[in-house]
Scaffold this motif. Sequence first.
Motif, mmCIF file in Angstrom:
data_model
loop_
_atom_site.group_PDB
_atom_site.id
_atom_site.type_symbol
_atom_site.label_atom_id
_atom_site.label_comp_id
_atom_site.label_asym_id
_atom_site.label_seq_id
_atom_site.Cartn_x
_atom_site.Cartn_y
_atom_site.Cartn_z
ATOM 1 N N UNK A 134 0.802 -1.216 0.000
ATOM 2 C CA UNK A 134 0.000 0.000 0.000
ATOM 3 C C UNK A 134 0.840 1.275 0.000
ATOM 4 N N UNK A 135 2.164 1.110 -0.074
ATOM 5 C CA UNK A 135 3.011 2.307 -0.129
ATOM 6 C C UNK A 135 2.934 2.914 -1.524
ATOM 7 N N UNK A 136 3.089 4.231 -1.582
ATOM 8 C CA UNK A 136 3.145 4.884 -2.887
ATOM 9 C C UNK A 136 4.542 4.675 -3.462
ATOM 10 N N UNK A 137 4.609 4.353 -4.742
ATOM 11 C CA UNK A 137 5.895 4.032 -5.347
ATOM 12 C C UNK A 137 6.874 5.195 -5.260
ATOM 13 N N UNK A 138 6.375 6.432 -5.437
ATOM 14 C CA UNK A 138 7.310 7.557 -5.437
ATOM 15 C C UNK A 138 7.975 7.765 -4.079
ATOM 16 N N UNK A 139 7.397 7.186 -3.028
ATOM 17 C CA UNK A 139 8.015 7.335 -1.712
ATOM 18 C C UNK A 139 9.071 6.278 -1.429
ATOM 19 N N UNK A 140 9.223 5.332 -2.344
ATOM 20 C CA UNK A 140 10.134 4.221 -2.074
ATOM 21 C C UNK A 140 11.514 4.496 -2.643
ATOM 22 N N UNK A 141 12.558 3.986 -1.962
ATOM 23 C CA UNK A 141 13.905 4.094 -2.539
ATOM 24 C C UNK A 141 14.029 3.229 -3.808
ATOM 25 N N UNK A 142 15.023 3.561 -4.647
ATOM 26 C CA UNK A 142 15.135 2.891 -5.941
ATOM 27 C C UNK A 142 15.242 1.378 -5.838
ATOM 28 N N UNK A 143 16.004 0.919 -4.858
ATOM 29 C CA UNK A 143 16.200 -0.528 -4.722
ATOM 30 C C UNK A 143 14.862 -1.237 -4.549
ATOM 31 N N UNK A 144 13.996 -0.633 -3.749
ATOM 32 C CA UNK A 144 12.676 -1.230 -3.510
ATOM 33 C C UNK A 144 11.815 -1.115 -4.760
ATOM 34 N N UNK A 145 11.951 0.009 -5.457
ATOM 35 C CA UNK A 145 11.173 0.160 -6.690
ATOM 36 C C UNK A 145 11.516 -0.961 -7.666
ATOM 37 N N UNK A 146 12.796 -1.326 -7.669
ATOM 38 C CA UNK A 146 13.179 -2.415 -8.565
ATOM 39 C C UNK A 146 12.499 -3.720 -8.160
ATOM 40 N N UNK A 147 12.379 -3.926 -6.844
ATOM 41 C CA UNK A 147 11.657 -5.109 -6.382
ATOM 42 C C UNK A 147 10.239 -5.111 -6.916
ATOM 43 N N UNK A 148 9.612 -3.921 -6.892
ATOM 44 C CA UNK A 148 8.241 -3.830 -7.380
ATOM 45 C C UNK A 148 8.199 -4.241 -8.853
ATOM 46 N N UNK A 149 9.192 -3.793 -9.601
ATOM 47 C CA UNK A 149 9.251 -4.153 -11.007
ATOM 48 C C UNK A 149 9.355 -5.675 -11.180
ATOM 49 N N UNK A 150 10.201 -6.281 -10.357
ATOM 50 C CA UNK A 150 10.359 -7.736 -10.472
ATOM 51 C C UNK A 150 9.059 -8.431 -10.074
ATOM 52 N N UNK A 151 8.449 -7.941 -8.989
ATOM 53 C CA UNK A 151 7.194 -8.550 -8.545
ATOM 54 C C UNK A 151 6.128 -8.438 -9.622
ATOM 55 N N UNK A 152 6.185 -7.312 -10.364
ATOM 56 C CA UNK A 152 5.220 -7.114 -11.429
ATOM 57 C C UNK A 152 5.323 -8.262 -12.439
ATOM 58 N N UNK A 153 6.558 -8.617 -12.779
ATOM 59 C CA UNK A 153 6.752 -9.711 -13.728
ATOM 60 C C UNK A 153 6.326 -11.041 -13.115
ATOM 61 N N UNK A 154 6.661 -11.237 -11.838
ATOM 62 C CA UNK A 154 6.319 -12.511 -11.190
ATOM 63 C C UNK A 154 4.804 -12.661 -11.053
ATOM 64 N N UNK A 155 4.121 -11.531 -10.788
ATOM 65 C CA UNK A 155 2.667 -11.567 -10.633
ATOM 66 C C UNK A 155 2.022 -12.079 -11.915
ATOM 67 N N UNK A 156 2.652 -11.775 -13.028
ATOM 68 C CA UNK A 156 2.143 -12.248 -14.320
ATOM 69 C C UNK A 156 2.690 -13.630 -14.643
ATOM 70 N N UNK A 157 3.393 -14.218 -13.664
ATOM 71 C CA UNK A 157 3.922 -15.562 -13.788
ATOM 72 C C UNK A 157 4.844 -15.704 -14.998
ATOM 73 N N UNK A 158 5.794 -14.802 -15.085
ATOM 74 C CA UNK A 158 6.721 -14.826 -16.213
ATOM 75 C C UNK A 158 7.611 -16.057 -16.139
ATOM 76 N N UNK A 159 7.717 -16.770 -17.263
ATOM 77 C CA UNK A 159 8.627 -17.904 -17.326
ATOM 78 C C UNK A 159 10.014 -17.454 -17.758
ATOM 79 N N UNK A 160 10.047 -16.306 -18.403
ATOM 80 C CA UNK A 160 11.329 -15.736 -18.819
ATOM 81 C C UNK A 160 11.365 -14.282 -18.346
ATOM 82 N N UNK A 161 12.414 -13.973 -17.617
ATOM 83 C CA UNK A 161 12.519 -12.653 -17.028
ATOM 84 C C UNK A 161 13.698 -11.919 -17.667
ATOM 85 N N UNK A 162 13.433 -10.746 -18.219
ATOM 86 C CA UNK A 162 14.515 -9.956 -18.802
ATOM 87 C C UNK A 162 14.861 -8.836 -17.829
#
Lengths: 508, 444, 421
Positions: A134-162
């Motif tokens: 529930x945190x706003x993305x703009x309030x997060x440090x970059x490292x965490x934002x990257x986690x969000x990006x990865x989670x975004x791919x995992x949420x879509x159940x990516x079999x190949x991650x770039x």
Amino acid sequence: MRLELEGITKRFPGVVANDHVDLVIEEGEVHGLLGENGAGKSTLMNILYGLYSADEGEIRIDGTPVTFADPGQAIDAGIGMVHQHFMLVPVFTVAENIVLGVEKVSGFGKLDRARASQEVRELAERSGLHVDPDAKVEDLPVGIQQRVEILKALYRDAALLILDEPTAVLTPQESDDLFDAIRAFKAEGRSVVFISHKLREHRAVADRISVLRRGSIVGTAEPDEVSEQDLANLMVGRPVELVVDKPQAHVQDSVLRLDGLTVHDARGNPVVRDVDLEVHRGEILAIAGVEGNGQSPLVEAITGLRSAHDGSVTVGGTSIAHMTRKQVLRSGVGHVPENRGRDGLIAQFSIAENCVLNQWDMEPFAKRHTLQFGAIAEHAQRLVNSYDIRTPSITTPASSLSGGNQQKLVIAREFDQPIDLLVASQPTRGIDVGSIEYIHQQLVAKRDDGTAVVLVSSELDEVLALADRVAVMFRGELVGPFDMPVAKEAMGLMMAGTDPAEAMAKGA
Amino acid sequence: MSDDTPGPDDQTPPEQTASTSGSSHDRPTDVLDSDELSQAEVEAARERERREVSVELGATIGQRFVAAVTGVGLIVTLLAIFSALVIGALIIALSDDATREALSYFTARPSDTFASAWEVVSGAYASMFRGAFAGLGPISETLVAATPLILTGLAVAVPLRTGLFNIGGEGQMVAGGTVAGFIGFWIVGLPTLIHLPLALLAGALAGALYGWIPGVLKARTGAHEVISTIMLNNIALLVLAWILTTEFFRRPDRADPISKSMQDSAMLPEFLTGYRVNLGLVLALAIAAAIFWMMERSTVGFELNAVGLNPNAAATAGMSPGRSIITAMSTGGMLAGAAGATVILGVQGRITDGFSAGLGFEGITVALLGRGRVGGTVAAGLLFGSMRSGGRLMQAQTGIALDLVLVLQGLIIVFIAAPALVRAIYRIRTEGFASGHVSKGWGS
Amino acid sequence: MTATMTTQAPEALARRNRRFGVFSLVCAVVMAGVFARVPAGAQATFVLTDARGAAVTVPNIVVNVMPVVLAMTAIVLAIAAMQFTRGFGRWSVWVAGAVAALLVAAFLTWAAADSAVSLIALFRGTIRSATPIALGAMCGVLCERAGVINIAIEGQLVAGAFTAAVVSTVFASAWIGLGGGMLAGMLIGGMLAILTIKFHADQIVSGVVLWVLSVGSTSFLASQVLARDAAAYNTPVRFPSLSIPGLAQIPFLGPVLFRHTIIGFAMFIAVVALTYALFQTRWGLRLRSVGEHPKAADTVGIKVLATRYKAVILGGAFAGIGGAWFTLDATGQFSREMSGGRGFIALAAMLVGRYHPVGAFGAAILFGFASGLATSVQRLPVPIPSTLMLTAPYVITILVVAGLVGRLRPPAAGGKPYIKE
């Protein structure tokens, strides 16, 4: 999934970005894609992700040919991408960003926010990438934002991650955490394409490494089969020197002095905190650090673009507190800005006009408020010749030049004037190795002319190669400076905020 | 926020416009230090250069002319005008009762429709042409109409070159005209040689001040100039409406909002008796020449252009974007104020409610048609002036409303604003034509 | 992007408090110095009953001007003291608004001295004037949230008014006329969309151009066609005023809120529906993502361009209804340039309302109030010209965009065309 690319070709006006690229990524493999900036890595991955369409070639998934007209289709096929510049909406929450495009709704198209949060929380739990949904993305440090990006791919159940240059915004330690996560994906049977121009990282995480040069794959190897030097040669096409040839520094009197310098951002938060520093003629003082730790505001304060909240900046014994930017520059300061496209050049202006951008109203380029086009052209022709700027003419707009030549143009303008202090921010970012070497030589030459040089760079290798003294910025505070040599590992620890004494002990 | 910067190569080579993503610019530049490579880089740059149309600041009039004629700009402009006339013809025909009647039995006798349409359209355009160019009288009227348009056009063009969209020409014109008119009727007994320049100067200064306000607001607080100038237009018009009801301004023998008449000593002299064209035209052209020097030859213009194209780089090079913004908006306001003064002191002789008559807004279309360049704006001002004066004859002779001119102007600018649209219609194969983006969102 | 960045610095807050304090002081001075200066014993009458007669008659409020104004002044002074010392924290802006409201109330009391003001007429007038502004602002909100700046709202209003008048006349039906008005708004929206999205024309330039074009064409057609045969083209069937049974009988509030034409009610519905749609639905989330970060939206498979097209065209429907208000509600015929700059006030309302439907609605009400007030005051013997009072919305807007009451944060991608390879 097993992914095959065959004969992928992509042309842009004037260039071939990908030239018949063949690449196979096996299931459960971490495939490193190595290449210097501009080699065509991002183009290739954007084609794979449906953002660009290839002019020629075929993509096959598990043997079946596929075409992606847009990213939606690539996602459906199981491909996920973590972009170098995060594709996150800053004003949305983490959960909103993650479910965007695959939202679950209750009646009347109503967003089911509670369910989204719950699912994201569970996913974060499962994958060990902890983040508050529930945190706003703009309030997060970059490292965490990257986690969000990865989670975004995992949420879509990516079999190949770039992962496109994922470490550019991370400290070495954060990068190691990322590598752990990548190994975990591999263990789950996912494939990963890891893009970077840093050799060390490929050797740390990749199962196989493919090297891309000038749009073509020039070789594929397993990391323990090749040396870093071999990879480097493969990447740039000839033996490169990783070390800059640099004579002993002859340090003279002090030029730049910072006392308790504190700078606030627009919202009044300190972004540079209480920095003391002294830089002398004849030395290169390098400031390392992960980007966004206050280097940019520090440079802006030193060069008169931003006013200090507290403390003082003195150049050549005079405080610049009440000077305009123009006065600061004219008092003998050269500045190579970190973002040449945004700050260094006016793309639509001709090369000649860009050459006098910082002295347009000075003799001999202007007399009685009238521009002297003859003198301007003469000056520009001289700079083009002596700094090896490759251009058809001096009336060519700067936007037509390649990145490296644009940077040489900025360097030429800033170096070719009598200055006491040179502040160069990320002077070699995003340009070809040939231009990098040239710019490194010029920096050393400027130092040996008796100029005080402040080099700000997030490329640790560059810092270690050029610096006479080195300091690290972390969360607005300056650690150091230390005399060279300083161990790379110690630098990495300090960039992550480790206490210097401890870092030196561990790193040594 | 501090590090929320786009990649270093975002604005560099043309292919980068295709992607707003990262710093990895996808161009293979190798490192071989051979002559061959050097040559390749030069060739690539030349190729990219060909895709852009640009005129250097220092270009001579001759070079500019050649660039204008050979570049895509002129072709697109002519096609835009042509397209607008074609659509305008359709509108005229459809609004004509006889043609509509003929259209109702189109399938039976299509020739009636075409004959009727041809008659009304050719009649309209012919009388428009006559009203603009046929004889001294029409030419004088064209020049009278063009005088304020040249100035209000420049009032938009100068800020446009500085990356600002001045929609406030109308308000600035009202401010300038009102103050010039005030000096014109209030001061009595001065010789023309002093009174007229004084009134003109006062008008220009009032306009400059009224343009300075949105400039300062933009420079200091980031308030978007489009919004603040629209608001200031409305304020100026309301204040004018009020001023004209006050004892001090209102003509004593009239109840409607009309000011006292100008002293003769404040009026711009006419060249020929019986023709309205006056010294104001010479003034407008002289000002245009001065603006040309300022924008294309002077250090101030260099700074304004630089700030307009890339304020960050301009600031980094030691220029002051804030000051440039204020300079550009004040200059724009001054030009619009001068336009107001020429209308009051040259033609009207008194201040009336709504004397600006949309001329300030028309300046926007003039400047856009002129692409923000001084020469182009003057030419566009003359064109639109001729349409205005021709339109009046058209209305008198054929009964087709003068508003058609507004429609035509709007259509021309639609095509100018979207050159890609013209290219799509006429299948012109040219790329990278400068379409001149000015808006950067509402933020600061 | 270091960790500590979101809170505002205390100095900035203190500066803001001081600024609000000065504002309150100035208000108090005006109130005590100008509005309290009436002959002793002067009384102001506020009429609360509609002339058309309601079920319940509410007695008029009669107050003594001087003591009431002085009491209000005292409240403002107390607020000022608080602002200078402790401040009101997150309520600061609201409190400043309350001060402004007290100033207006004091003004009204003073203006009504020895006379009467109908509050019903004032507030009904407010809502009526606000209707086209609010509907135009909804159009603006929708476009901007999708990343397209729309300054052609004025053109959409005038085109909507024109088309609604003609269609309503020709088909002798207000409803079909309304449909025509919506279509006209959508048509201009569609043109804006094509110019800016497909042909990448500058958004502000395109908006201005379409405004010029629609004002020009409607004026041309008005004098060319409508004026020649008004009976055939320009005598639209208007919407009747509807009373919501029951609610319309509520004293005071009934006539103000529940007795309008269908267009008046449409405004309320539009605000509620758009707020829900933008912030609670999948559609809204996607639309906002397109306006904030189109590339991010693209990379998760959202059709950026299609979303923008739909938003801009749908927005046109709202503006078209707002335009129809002029001919099908306010007056029974079209006259040239009859929207009179309301489209630009709508734009301003959207900005003052910070791109939120409810905020924009509030701003529209505020602007409607200014014109309602000008109308009411016109009838009173007050030494303030009503034309000058009409400048209030414009001045307020300039203050807002200048950030004097906080910084605007527009959708990040507004104004930029989205260009894919």
